[in-house]
Design a protein around this motif. Structure first.
Motif, mmCIF file in Angstrom:
data_model
loop_
_atom_site.group_PDB
_atom_site.id
_atom_site.type_symbol
_atom_site.label_atom_id
_atom_site.label_comp_id
_atom_site.label_asym_id
_atom_site.label_seq_id
_atom_site.Cartn_x
_atom_site.Cartn_y
_atom_site.Cartn_z
ATOM 1 N N GLN A 190 9.900 -102.785 77.614
ATOM 2 C CA GLN A 190 11.207 -102.212 77.482
ATOM 3 C C GLN A 190 11.192 -101.695 76.148
ATOM 4 N N GLY A 191 11.386 -100.221 76.363
ATOM 5 C CA GLY A 191 11.271 -99.459 75.014
ATOM 6 C C GLY A 191 12.913 -98.736 75.200
ATOM 7 N N SER A 192 13.520 -98.438 74.243
ATOM 8 C CA SER A 192 14.786 -97.649 74.706
ATOM 9 C C SER A 192 15.163 -96.647 73.135
ATOM 10 N N ILE A 193 15.641 -95.616 73.496
ATOM 11 C CA ILE A 193 16.095 -94.799 72.435
ATOM 12 C C ILE A 193 17.578 -94.877 72.234
ATOM 13 N N LYS A 194 18.020 -94.992 71.092
ATOM 14 C CA LYS A 194 19.398 -95.064 70.929
ATOM 15 C C LYS A 194 19.877 -94.159 69.735
ATOM 16 N N ASP B 214 22.218 -93.467 66.129
ATOM 17 C CA ASP B 214 22.872 -94.169 65.335
ATOM 18 C C ASP B 214 24.302 -93.614 65.113
ATOM 19 N N LYS B 215 25.503 -94.129 65.070
ATOM 20 C CA LYS B 215 26.670 -93.443 65.176
ATOM 21 C C LYS B 215 27.044 -93.046 63.941
ATOM 22 N N THR B 216 26.514 -93.696 62.893
ATOM 23 C CA THR B 216 26.881 -93.372 61.467
ATOM 24 C C THR B 216 26.320 -92.178 60.741
ATOM 25 N N THR B 217 24.643 -92.146 61.268
ATOM 26 C CA THR B 217 24.119 -91.085 60.662
ATOM 27 C C THR B 217 23.898 -90.017 61.486
ATOM 28 N N GLY B 218 24.033 -90.109 62.741
ATOM 29 C CA GLY B 218 23.731 -89.138 63.868
ATOM 30 C C GLY B 218 22.348 -88.890 64.221
ATOM 31 N N LYS B 219 21.361 -89.831 63.524
ATOM 32 C CA LYS B 219 20.003 -89.902 63.840
ATOM 33 C C LYS B 219 19.607 -90.747 65.238
ATOM 34 N N TYR B 220 18.333 -90.583 65.613
ATOM 35 C CA TYR B 220 17.957 -91.473 66.635
ATOM 36 C C TYR B 220 16.906 -92.464 66.150
ATOM 37 N N TYR B 221 16.812 -93.594 66.846
ATOM 38 C CA TYR B 221 15.709 -94.464 66.601
ATOM 39 C C TYR B 221 15.552 -95.197 67.978
ATOM 40 N N PHE B 222 14.194 -95.972 67.861
ATOM 41 C CA PHE B 222 13.918 -96.669 69.042
ATOM 42 C C PHE B 222 13.607 -98.112 68.841
ATOM 43 N N ILE B 223 13.632 -98.572 70.017
ATOM 44 C CA ILE B 223 13.273 -100.121 70.053
ATOM 45 C C ILE B 223 12.434 -100.400 71.100
ATOM 46 N N VAL B 224 11.329 -101.272 70.855
ATOM 47 C CA VAL B 224 10.252 -101.546 71.644
ATOM 48 C C VAL B 224 10.001 -103.091 71.571
ATOM 49 N N ASP B 225 9.699 -103.641 72.892
ATOM 50 C CA ASP B 225 9.116 -105.050 72.890
ATOM 51 C C ASP B 225 7.450 -104.781 72.445
ATOM 52 N N ILE B 226 7.105 -105.560 71.450
ATOM 53 C CA ILE B 226 5.533 -105.489 71.204
ATOM 54 C C ILE B 226 4.965 -106.962 71.376
ATOM 55 N N GLY B 227 5.563 -107.649 72.498
ATOM 56 C CA GLY B 227 5.000 -108.955 72.822
ATOM 57 C C GLY B 227 5.520 -110.315 71.987
ATOM 58 N N ARG B 228 4.998 -111.068 72.323
ATOM 59 C CA ARG B 228 5.476 -112.717 71.604
ATOM 60 C C ARG B 228 4.577 -113.144 70.450
ATOM 61 N N LYS C 29 12.262 -98.242 64.951
ATOM 62 C CA LYS C 29 11.901 -97.374 63.792
ATOM 63 C C LYS C 29 12.902 -96.265 63.839
ATOM 64 N N ARG C 30 13.615 -95.914 62.809
ATOM 65 C CA ARG C 30 14.871 -95.264 62.545
ATOM 66 C C ARG C 30 14.344 -93.519 62.071
ATOM 67 N N GLY C 31 15.532 -93.128 61.867
ATOM 68 C CA GLY C 31 15.443 -91.647 61.263
ATOM 69 C C GLY C 31 14.884 -90.531 61.775
ATOM 70 N N PHE C 32 14.934 -90.306 63.239
ATOM 71 C CA PHE C 32 14.417 -89.249 63.866
ATOM 72 C C PHE C 32 15.772 -88.072 64.148
ATOM 73 N N GLU D 266 11.953 -86.222 69.342
ATOM 74 C CA GLU D 266 11.178 -86.904 68.255
ATOM 75 C C GLU D 266 10.915 -88.291 68.564
ATOM 76 N N ALA D 267 11.895 -89.059 68.877
ATOM 77 C CA ALA D 267 12.042 -90.677 68.929
ATOM 78 C C ALA D 267 11.418 -90.869 70.068
ATOM 79 N N GLU D 268 11.261 -90.098 71.269
ATOM 80 C CA GLU D 268 10.712 -90.084 72.551
ATOM 81 C C GLU D 268 9.031 -90.272 72.148
ATOM 82 N N LYS D 269 8.909 -89.195 71.552
ATOM 83 C CA LYS D 269 7.379 -88.685 71.022
ATOM 84 C C LYS D 269 6.837 -90.142 70.396
ATOM 85 N N ALA D 270 7.508 -90.669 69.287
ATOM 86 C CA ALA D 270 7.116 -91.708 68.670
ATOM 87 C C ALA D 270 6.812 -93.010 69.352
#
Length: 271
Positions: free
Chosen positions: A13-17, A19-33, A45-48, A53-57
């Protein structure tokens, strides 16, 4: 492979979101247990600037997870890591070699690199560092070689511990050695040296002549015993050395090529 295809293949599960405050994108991804706690781990990871750009990263991280090459960033500074590494090396190196490595680090690596995190020591940083060593007129090529040898061992260790994804030094151009012609003393210079050495209160003619006529190192001369000398055949056998740092005698020579026998001149036998 597209981002969606990678996600489906890995069932991660990986998702792109945004940030309403900065207007920039970030992603969240599961990296296991976590292997110790069994708890789920995520990387964020933030700051896209754009969603693309976030999708590529994210796609890069997912692909690394698939290949088993993903390394979760750990902000470890070089100074802390190398101090721990030196503790480990105490059981692997001679005391003199370890002290030499510590001296090289303290005088040359630490002033220029200790403010970096291990993950920030990329090929560009290390190439600039190497170039600065070459530009330093006070350093011989042998000293530069030792420094890069030490750095290479350090990066290999960090890579082996999966703290960095690869050894960055493999992409650094190492300067070629410019061999200089060996200068050999003539008889006049030897005589001058002996005359000057006599002024030292520790002067011993046999030790001075032995160094001049055999090319033996200081540690080899200090480790010499009567049974290591065959006066009839006029041969000295290097069987042990005295380590000044450890203040102890060691069997064998400093290097494999140092284990040897040396033919001596008659004048040295007379003394």
């Amino acid at each position: 492979m597209s981002l969606r295809a990678i996600q489906e293949a890995l069932k991660l599960q990986g998702s792109i979101k945004k940030d309403k405050t900065t207007g920039k994108y970030y992603f969240i991804v599961d990296i296991g247990r976590d292997e110790l706690t069994g708890k789920r781990r995520q990387k964020k990871k933030r700051g896209f600037t754009t969603k693309k750009e976030a999708e590529k990263a994210l796609a890069v991280v997912l692909n690394e997870l698939n290949l088993g090459t993903f390394i979760e960033p750990q902000l470890i500074d070089l100074d802390s890591f190398i101090k721990e590494w030196f503790v480990e090396r105490q059981t692997q190196l001679a005391k003199s070699t370890l002290k030499n490595h510590q001296c090289l680090y303290r005088n040359h690596l630490k002033p220029k690199l200790d403010h970096y995190k291990l993950q920030d020591l990329n090929p560009i940083v290390l190439q600039k560092f190497t170039n600065s060593l070459v530009a330093d007129s006070s350093l011989s090529h042998n000293s530069i070689r030792k420094l890069l040898f030490l750095m290479n061992h350090l990066m290999k260790k960090a890579h082996g511990l999966r703290l960095i994804s690869e050894n960055p030094l493999i992409h650094v151009n190492i300067p070629r050695e410019v061999k200089s012609e060996m200068t050999i003393w003539d008889l006049k210079q030897v005589s001058y040296y002996i005359a000057y050495a006599k002024q030292n209160r520790y002067y011993t003619i046999v030790l001075v002549l032995m160094a001049l006529l055999t090319g033996m190192r200081k540690g080899e001369i200090l480790g010499l015993r009567w049974r290591d000398i065959d006066f009839e055949k006029r041969v000295i056998y290097i069987r042990q050395i005295y380590d000044g740092y450890a203040k102890e005698l060691k069997v064998g020579a400093k290097t494999a090529s140092g284990v040897r026998s040396i033919h001596i001149l008659g004048m040295l036998v007379i003394y």
